[in-house]
Motif scaffolding. Sequence first.
Motif, short mmCIF file in Angstrom:
data_model
loop_
_atom_site.label_atom_id
_atom_site.label_comp_id
_atom_site.label_asym_id
_atom_site.label_seq_id
_atom_site.Cartn_x
_atom_site.Cartn_y
_atom_site.Cartn_z
N ALA A 176 74.40 -8.23 2.95
CA ALA A 176 73.12 -7.51 2.84
C ALA A 176 71.94 -8.45 3.12
N ALA A 177 72.11 -9.74 2.81
CA ALA A 177 71.03 -10.71 3.05
C ALA A 177 70.90 -11.08 4.52
N GLY A 178 71.89 -10.68 5.34
CA GLY A 178 71.77 -10.91 6.78
C GLY A 178 72.69 -11.97 7.35
N ALA A 179 73.71 -12.39 6.56
CA ALA A 179 74.68 -13.34 7.14
C ALA A 179 75.35 -12.68 8.34
N ASP A 180 75.64 -13.49 9.38
CA ASP A 180 76.26 -12.95 10.59
C ASP A 180 77.76 -12.81 10.45
N ALA A 181 78.35 -13.62 9.57
CA ALA A 181 79.80 -13.58 9.33
C ALA A 181 80.04 -14.18 7.95
N LEU A 182 81.20 -13.85 7.39
CA LEU A 182 81.58 -14.44 6.10
C LEU A 182 82.85 -15.25 6.30
N LEU A 183 82.89 -16.41 5.66
CA LEU A 183 84.13 -17.19 5.66
C LEU A 183 84.70 -17.04 4.25
N ILE A 184 85.88 -16.45 4.15
CA ILE A 184 86.50 -16.29 2.84
C ILE A 184 87.57 -17.37 2.70
N HIS A 185 87.32 -18.30 1.77
CA HIS A 185 88.24 -19.43 1.67
C HIS A 185 89.24 -19.19 0.53
N SER A 186 90.47 -19.68 0.75
CA SER A 186 91.54 -19.52 -0.24
C SER A 186 92.41 -20.77 -0.19
N LYS A 187 92.95 -21.13 -1.35
CA LYS A 187 93.88 -22.29 -1.36
C LYS A 187 95.28 -21.86 -1.78
N LYS A 188 95.54 -20.56 -1.66
CA LYS A 188 96.88 -20.06 -1.98
C LYS A 188 97.87 -20.49 -0.89
N SER A 189 99.17 -20.48 -1.26
CA SER A 189 100.16 -20.90 -0.27
C SER A 189 100.57 -19.74 0.65
N GLY A 190 100.15 -18.53 0.33
CA GLY A 190 100.40 -17.38 1.21
C GLY A 190 99.09 -16.65 1.49
N PRO A 191 99.11 -15.75 2.50
CA PRO A 191 97.85 -15.11 2.91
C PRO A 191 97.45 -13.87 2.11
N ASP A 192 98.24 -13.49 1.07
CA ASP A 192 97.99 -12.21 0.39
C ASP A 192 96.56 -12.07 -0.11
N GLU A 193 96.02 -13.19 -0.65
CA GLU A 193 94.68 -13.14 -1.22
C GLU A 193 93.63 -12.79 -0.16
#
Length: 307
Positions: A176-193
Amino acid sequence: MAKTTVLRDLLTGPSLARIIGAHSPLSARLGAEAQFDAVWASGLEISAVAGVPDANILSMSQVLQSAADIAAAVPVPVLADCDSGFGNVNNVVDMVQRYERAGIAGVCIEDKQFPKLNSFVSGNHDLTPVHDFVTKIIAATQTREDPDFVVVARIEALIAGAGMTEALRRAEAYAAAGADALLIHSKKSGPDEVYEFRKLFDGPIPLIVVPTTYNTVTTKDLQTAGFGAVIYANHALRGAIEAMQQVLAQIHQDGTTQYVESRIAPLKQVFDLQRVDAMLENQTRYEKLAEASLAQLEVSGRPQVTA
Ligand code: SPV
Ligand code: MG
């Protein structure tokens, strides 16, 4: 260096953008030659080659210099890792001005406190209050001069253990603030999160992932799941460290370099990466132009320059 593609188009385009981490112009050139779409000027890599932790030990000027050198060397766009923006909103304003002027295609800022700590190091990962980070995003987008300059907002809620609801609350606020993209970071060993986040976030902007720990995921999987870009953030550096250690150990053990020759790049390859041929061609061309220029003087009857 002039760019062959626009980072914004890569992130919003129909196929997953593949972005490779780099710490130097040379490693970025290897990434571009390996057909990656864009380069990530990685804070971890740039810190590591300086021999210091990825914890805002290097100043903004130091990491900016590395990112600018990288951008000058490759025809693909560079997304610069700008940690948490090197301070508060005032630092972000200054940062965007400088990064844009340096020919960088976009910046990524993360919602951690300054000084930040690399996401995979255990320690303090306190998050910035949402209001403060939204202020930074608005400042960044309003400071840029080129509307194509990209501002990526990176969410560290899953890294900090704050949970999915908090990650989604932040995603909504940052979009909503106008970011062009979001990077969602995770340190899990699988991609489920990150898959769950992808399913639950229905905002209109692309999502970027960094599958360092969930490394069995493929670009095809990520494309199918609907992500906009993947960053392989540190693999060139880790490959180089391993290769250097093996070569150095063998030279030390053998007392000669003859047995490593087949495993190291020929000097010709080093010269090619330095663009030595282009330099020599330029030199010849300018010398010929100088000769022609001096010959003109002679034709026009003016005294010849002899040395
Ligand atoms: C980096 O490459 O510096 C990053 C990605 O920010 S990570 O190391 O996963 O935090
Ligand atoms: Mg980083």
